[in-house]
Design a protein around this motif. Structure first.
Motif, short mmCIF file in Angstrom:
data_model
loop_
_atom_site.label_atom_id
_atom_site.label_comp_id
_atom_site.label_asym_id
_atom_site.label_seq_id
_atom_site.Cartn_x
_atom_site.Cartn_y
_atom_site.Cartn_z
N LEU A 164 0.82 -1.22 0.00
CA LEU A 164 0.00 0.00 0.00
C LEU A 164 0.85 1.26 0.00
N ARG A 165 2.14 1.12 0.24
CA ARG A 165 3.13 2.20 0.25
C ARG A 165 2.66 3.40 1.08
N PRO A 166 3.55 4.28 1.46
CA PRO A 166 3.14 5.46 2.23
C PRO A 166 2.08 6.27 1.48
N GLN A 167 1.12 6.75 2.23
CA GLN A 167 -0.01 7.47 1.65
C GLN A 167 0.08 8.96 1.97
N LYS A 168 -0.44 9.75 1.05
CA LYS A 168 -0.57 11.20 1.23
C LYS A 168 -2.03 11.51 0.92
N TYR A 169 -2.71 12.10 1.89
CA TYR A 169 -4.16 12.28 1.77
C TYR A 169 -4.56 13.68 2.24
N VAL A 170 -5.31 14.40 1.42
CA VAL A 170 -5.84 15.70 1.80
C VAL A 170 -7.16 15.45 2.54
N VAL A 171 -7.16 15.71 3.83
CA VAL A 171 -8.28 15.35 4.71
C VAL A 171 -9.59 16.00 4.25
N ASP A 172 -10.59 15.15 4.10
CA ASP A 172 -11.96 15.52 3.72
C ASP A 172 -12.07 16.24 2.38
N LYS A 173 -11.04 16.18 1.56
CA LYS A 173 -11.12 16.79 0.24
C LYS A 173 -10.86 15.77 -0.86
N GLU A 174 -10.64 14.52 -0.48
CA GLU A 174 -10.40 13.45 -1.44
C GLU A 174 -11.29 12.28 -1.07
N GLN A 175 -11.68 11.53 -2.06
CA GLN A 175 -12.52 10.36 -1.84
C GLN A 175 -11.77 9.06 -2.16
N LYS A 176 -10.46 9.13 -2.28
CA LYS A 176 -9.71 7.96 -2.75
C LYS A 176 -9.55 6.86 -1.70
N ILE A 177 -9.90 7.11 -0.47
CA ILE A 177 -9.79 6.08 0.56
C ILE A 177 -11.18 5.80 1.15
#
Length: 189
Positions: free
Chosen positions: A114-127
């Motif tokens: 799954l490698r390290p993740q980078k996620y913009v909180v509450d602005k992306e639906q990718k997870i």
């Protein structure tokens, strides 16, 4: 002229009377709501079954302090950070690692895959929705194990690869860091 006026009046009277007698057409197929009632009943049974499996896991590990979330999942700390008070909020960029396992503890997707993740909180639906909520509970450098019922994981579709239909999962998440996005220009989905 009188005949013409009478003809126009007669046509208007016929039009008005014919319109007022028209009834709305009924739909070709009518539903009585039984499909929705059956669907609700089926979903309630599914949720209850998944909660029973998760409760069995918690009962089999009495030394672990499980916490019930308001969103319908459970979690416990493997590494807790008591010194920080900040948690990620909407718009922050979260950097995390995670692993997904089934309820038996068998790894479905390793942290390496799954490698390290980078996620913009509450602005992306990718997870998945459970993961989106879980990230907002965490402090930097915390490692938490989450038990997600299927409706907060991959739902009735699964992931169409290794995670099955209506499969509850265990996610072990490590929040490495998070930063405000004020100075960064990151596109959102």
């Amino acid at each position: 002229m009188k005949n013409k006026l009478n003809s126009i009046l007669l046509i208007l009277v016929l039009l008005v009377s014919s319109c007022s007698q028209q009834q709305a057409r009924k739909p070709i197929s009518q539903t009585s709501g039984t499909f929705m009632k059956e669907s609700i009943t089926r979903n309630k049974k599914l949720v209850a079954s998944e909660e029973d499996k998760i409760n069995a896991i918690m009962k089999s590990n009495p030394n672990i302090n499980y916490i019930a979330s308001k969103k319908g999942y459970w979690y416990y700390y493997e590494t807790k950070n008591n010194s920080d008070t900040m948690t990620p909020k909407k718009g922050d960029i979260a950097y995390f690692d995670y692993e997904i396992a089934d309820l038996n503890g068998s790894v479905i997707y390793s942290q390496l895959e799954l490698r390290p993740q980078k996620y913009v909180v509450d602005k992306e639906q990718k997870i998945i929705s459970g993961l989106r909520d879980a990230i907002k509970l965490m402090h930097k450098n915390e490692k938490i194990v989450f038990l997600f019922p299927s409706h907060l994981a991959y739902g009735y579709h699964g992931d169409e690869r290794r995670i099955g239909i209506n499969q509850p999962i265990i996610c072990t998440i490590t929040l490495n860091d998070f930063k405000s996005d004020a100075n960064q220009n990151i596109p959102t989905n």
